[in-house]
Design a protein around this motif. Structure first.
Motif, PDB file in Angstrom:
ATOM      1  N   MET A  62      44.872  33.019  43.284  1.00  0.00           N
ATOM      2  CA  MET A  62      44.022  33.525  42.211  1.00  0.00           C
ATOM      3  C   MET A  62      44.651  33.391  40.817  1.00  0.00           C
ATOM      4  SD  MET A  62      40.967  34.476  42.226  1.00  0.00           S
ATOM      5  CE  MET A  62      40.524  35.216  43.764  1.00  0.00           C
ATOM      6  N   VAL A  63      45.925  33.713  40.680  1.00  0.00           N
ATOM      7  CA  VAL A  63      46.554  33.668  39.355  1.00  0.00           C
ATOM      8  C   VAL A  63      46.553  32.249  38.785  1.00  0.00           C
ATOM      9  CG1 VAL A  63      48.707  34.058  38.079  1.00  0.00           C
ATOM     10  CG2 VAL A  63      47.905  35.765  39.721  1.00  0.00           C
ATOM     11  N   PRO A  64      46.983  31.230  39.556  1.00  0.00           N
ATOM     12  CA  PRO A  64      46.913  29.875  38.982  1.00  0.00           C
ATOM     13  C   PRO A  64      45.481  29.419  38.679  1.00  0.00           C
ATOM     14  CG  PRO A  64      48.368  29.889  40.884  1.00  0.00           C
ATOM     15  CD  PRO A  64      47.691  31.224  40.837  1.00  0.00           C
ATOM     16  N   ILE A  69      41.468  28.198  34.569  1.00  0.00           N
ATOM     17  CA  ILE A  69      40.172  28.408  33.924  1.00  0.00           C
ATOM     18  C   ILE A  69      40.355  28.830  32.462  1.00  0.00           C
ATOM     19  CG2 ILE A  69      38.121  29.912  33.893  1.00  0.00           C
ATOM     20  CD1 ILE A  69      38.157  29.794  36.969  1.00  0.00           C
ATOM     21  N   ALA A  70      41.324  29.708  32.211  1.00  0.00           N
ATOM     22  CA  ALA A  70      41.587  30.150  30.833  1.00  0.00           C
ATOM     23  C   ALA A  70      42.017  28.966  29.962  1.00  0.00           C
ATOM     24  CB  ALA A  70      42.655  31.241  30.820  1.00  0.00           C
ATOM     25  N   ILE A  71      42.883  28.120  30.491  1.00  0.00           N
ATOM     26  CA  ILE A  71      43.312  26.936  29.736  1.00  0.00           C
ATOM     27  C   ILE A  71      42.131  26.011  29.502  1.00  0.00           C
ATOM     28  CG2 ILE A  71      44.690  24.812  29.885  1.00  0.00           C
ATOM     29  CD1 ILE A  71      46.882  26.520  31.230  1.00  0.00           C
ATOM     30  N   GLY A 128      47.946  22.610  38.015  1.00  0.00           N
ATOM     31  CA  GLY A 128      47.284  21.679  38.928  1.00  0.00           C
ATOM     32  C   GLY A 128      48.182  21.302  40.089  1.00  0.00           C
ATOM     33  N   LEU A 129      49.477  21.130  39.810  1.00  0.00           N
ATOM     34  CA  LEU A 129      50.414  20.821  40.886  1.00  0.00           C
ATOM     35  C   LEU A 129      50.534  21.978  41.873  1.00  0.00           C
ATOM     36  CD1 LEU A 129      53.219  18.988  38.858  1.00  0.00           C
ATOM     37  CD2 LEU A 129      51.596  17.978  40.482  1.00  0.00           C
ATOM     38  N   LEU A 130      50.514  23.209  41.362  1.00  0.00           N
ATOM     39  CA  LEU A 130      50.529  24.375  42.254  1.00  0.00           C
ATOM     40  C   LEU A 130      49.289  24.396  43.150  1.00  0.00           C
ATOM     41  CD1 LEU A 130      51.734  27.290  39.925  1.00  0.00           C
ATOM     42  CD2 LEU A 130      52.931  26.345  41.899  1.00  0.00           C
TER      43      LEU A 130
END
Length: 181
Positions: A62-64, A69-71, A128-130
């Motif tokens: 959820m955090v990533p 989304i914020a970025i 994105g890598l995460l």
């Protein structure tokens, strides 16, 4: 008749910028709709992931996702403003007054916006890598990330800063010329 091709070019630029602003707005609206769904239905989504892929599958990161989304919302907001400034410049060119002092400020802001967008792409690539690593646990599911240094974007930033100076100098020269007449 001579000016007709330029008028069509300016019209095409205006139309394209408006269409792009519409798509940016639609994209931002979709992200703004997805965000509360992810936040409030995260448990349901994780339960569906567990039922589909088994309990060993880890839940939604959820955090990533929220950070991505914020970025993305920040990038879309900057792109919307960038396109608005471009439309304003096109309008002044159509009016026959491209070396308006405001255009120098618009180009300068456009350069800063583009630089900010280039810098925001770096944490987006990391996130994105995460997310790609998370997706690797699922069979037949993958996320590919195309990340790298964008030389074209950096070149555009430099070009915009230089054009801002050219327009500022052109506006000052025009003011000097009008003052001598």
């Amino acid at each position: 008749m001579k000016d007709r091709p330029n008028d069509l070019l300016l019209l095409a630029g205006q139309i394209l910028a408006v269409i792009m602003q519409i798509f940016v707005t639609i994209g931002a609206a979709a992200l703004l709709i997805a965000l509360p769904i992810l936040l409030f239905a995260g448990d349901l989504i994780n339960a569906e992931i567990a039922s589909e892929f088994g309990e060993a599958a880890s839940g939604l990161p959820m955090v990533p996702i929220v950070a991505m989304i914020a970025i993305a919302l920040g990038l879309l907001a900057m792109l919307f403003v960038f396109l608005g400034k471009l439309r304003a410049i096109i309008a002044t060119v159509g009016e026959g007054d491209p070396f308006a002092p405001e255009n120098a400020r618009r180009l300068n802001l456009m350069a800063w916006l583009l630089l900010s967008m280039q810098l925001l792409a770096l944490p987006a690539a990391g996130l994105g890598l995460l997310l790609a690593k998370w997706a690797d646990q699922f069979e037949d599911q993958s996320i590919t990330i195309d990340a790298g240094f964008d030389f074209t974007g950096i070149l555009m930033v430099i070009v915009l800063f230089i054009l801002a100076r050219v327009f500022k100098h052109g506006a000052a020269m025009r003011e000097d010329l009008e003052g001598t007449v």
